[in-house]
Design an enzyme around this catalytic site. Structure first.
Site, PDB file in Angstrom:
ATOM      1  N   GLY A  14      32.608  33.745  34.423  1.00  0.00           N
ATOM      2  CA  GLY A  14      32.085  32.428  34.776  1.00  0.00           C
ATOM      3  C   GLY A  14      31.867  31.490  33.605  1.00  0.00           C
ATOM      4  O   GLY A  14      31.574  30.303  33.808  1.00  0.00           O
ATOM      5  N   TYR A  35      34.361  50.719  43.360  1.00  0.00           N
ATOM      6  CA  TYR A  35      33.591  49.536  43.740  1.00  0.00           C
ATOM      7  C   TYR A  35      32.708  49.877  44.941  1.00  0.00           C
ATOM      8  O   TYR A  35      33.098  49.728  46.102  1.00  0.00           O
ATOM      9  CB  TYR A  35      34.500  48.359  44.095  1.00  0.00           C
ATOM     10  CG  TYR A  35      35.375  47.864  42.970  1.00  0.00           C
ATOM     11  CD1 TYR A  35      35.124  48.187  41.640  1.00  0.00           C
ATOM     12  CD2 TYR A  35      36.473  47.051  43.245  1.00  0.00           C
ATOM     13  CE1 TYR A  35      35.934  47.728  40.624  1.00  0.00           C
ATOM     14  CE2 TYR A  35      37.288  46.578  42.219  1.00  0.00           C
ATOM     15  CZ  TYR A  35      37.021  46.921  40.917  1.00  0.00           C
ATOM     16  OH  TYR A  35      37.842  46.466  39.911  1.00  0.00           O
ATOM     17  N   GLY A  50      32.258  26.272  32.723  1.00  0.00           N
ATOM     18  CA  GLY A  50      31.565  25.209  32.004  1.00  0.00           C
ATOM     19  C   GLY A  50      30.169  24.925  32.490  1.00  0.00           C
ATOM     20  O   GLY A  50      29.418  24.184  31.837  1.00  0.00           O
ATOM     21  N   SER A 106      38.803  39.514  35.127  1.00  0.00           N
ATOM     22  CA  SER A 106      37.832  38.679  34.414  1.00  0.00           C
ATOM     23  C   SER A 106      38.499  37.439  33.829  1.00  0.00           C
ATOM     24  O   SER A 106      38.286  37.098  32.665  1.00  0.00           O
ATOM     25  CB  SER A 106      37.130  39.487  33.313  1.00  0.00           C
ATOM     26  OG  SER A 106      35.960  38.851  32.865  1.00  0.00           O
TER      27      SER A 106
END
Length: 329
Positions: free
Chosen positions: A222, A71, A226, A217
């Site tokens: 995301g 990362y 919604g 995840s």
């Protein structure tokens, strides 16, 4: 409306280790400062934003953080350590999980690079050291032997893996037993919209062997919030390659609309958000075996995360969501 009970400080046994961790940890991939091929998946977050995200996570009951060498080439580790240092005594009892990157390396590299991992973490101890992917130029046994030697020398406390198959998990656990150790965890992609581990033996094997599952995840980048269903135009503003995932396309959003509607209904019942309902499902659908590491690129994302630990869906609600999600994958 269902009254929420305060469970922010509830901790769970983590696999066969002596660790007791919050059901949610904080995934720190987004702390990569936008560097490198992997780190470039996320925008460059300011140090002040990272500090606030870590502070909110700690105050909300999260007591562990997951990062990795790859990362940003250590940037995520350094940013996390810097934030924890600034928070002082409030961060004294946190646990850090990080990962060794195996591509084009042998198991000997595990020992050669551990000092760099500790340096990037500012000397903080590594509670869980994981092999990031099941590919290298060495065998699983060789990697586990190298990891076991790090435990024996006091460099790390526990050994985990990531993205391992059921067979590879068994091989890793068997190799560690030769050193009086056990495989602590397997970090895998798992969410209401990606339930492969329920079908390919990974979850079953983890439950049999007492290995914790760490779900990365958990919100399907995301989608389970919604917000993209309610405002499809937001897809155009997504930065990085995730905007090209099939779930963000019109047909993908249409396919998952019934699940989002179910999450919305339960969110209203619990005075929560769809995100919190999805995370709550994940950490309760299989007893205490599954932990999750949602990320947070904004402080309000961290607030969303921690509130997901403040209530518990009923078994019937978990079953209802499981059935709806099963036909929408």
């Amino acid at each position: 409306m269902t009254t929420q009970s305060t469970q922010k400080r509830t901790l769970r046994a983590f696999g066969a280790t002596g660790l007791r961790l919050s059901p949610l940890g904080l995934g720190c991939w987004q702390f990569s400062k936008g560097r490198g091929l992997v780190g470039g998946f996320w925008p460059d977050l300011s140090e002040s934003a990272i500090l606030e995200i870590v502070r909110i996570s700690l105050e909300g009951g999260i007591n562990w953080f997951d990062t990795a060498e790859v990362y940003g080439g250590g940037q995520s580790e350094q940013m996390l350590a810097a934030a924890l240092d600034k928070l002082g005594p409030a961060a004294a009892d946190v646990y850090i999980a990080t990962k060794w990157w195996p591509a084009m390396r042998t198991a000997a590299n595990i020992a050669r690079t551990i000092d760099e991992r500790l340096r990037c973490l500012g000397g903080r101890s590594i509670a869980l050291y994981q092999v990031h992917q099941p590919f290298s130029l060495s065998s699983v046994r060789s990697e586990m032997t190298a990891m076991a030697e790090l435990v024996q020398k006091g460099h790390i406390a526990n050994v985990g893996v990531s993205n391992y198959s059921a067979r590879q998990m068994r091989d890793a656990d068997r190799a560690l037993r030769d050193y009086g150790l056990r495989l602590a965890s397997n970090q895998v992609k798992y969410s209401m919209l990606d339930r492969r581990i329920e079908r390919n033996g990974i979850l079953e094997t983890a439950q049999e062997l007492g290995i914790a599952i760490i779900a990365y995840s958990p919100l399907e980048q995301g989608i389970l919030s919604g917000k993209f269903h309610k405002q499809p135009e937001l897809v155009r503003s997504i930065k990085g390659p995730r905007k090209w995932m099939s779930g963000f396309r019109a047909e993908g959003l249409h396919r998952t609309q019934p699940l989002i509607e179910a999450l919305d209904r339960l969110a209203e019942r619990y005075a929560a958000s769809p995100t919190q309902i999805a995370l709550n499902w994940l950490i309760h659908a299989h007893g205490d075996n599954v932990f999750a590491i949602p990320g947070a690129s904004k402080p309000h994302h961290a607030e969303e995360n921690v509130k997901a630990m403040c209530f518990r869906l009923s078994d019937s609600e978990i079953g209802e969501l499981s059935d709806i999600a099963k036909v929408r994958r």
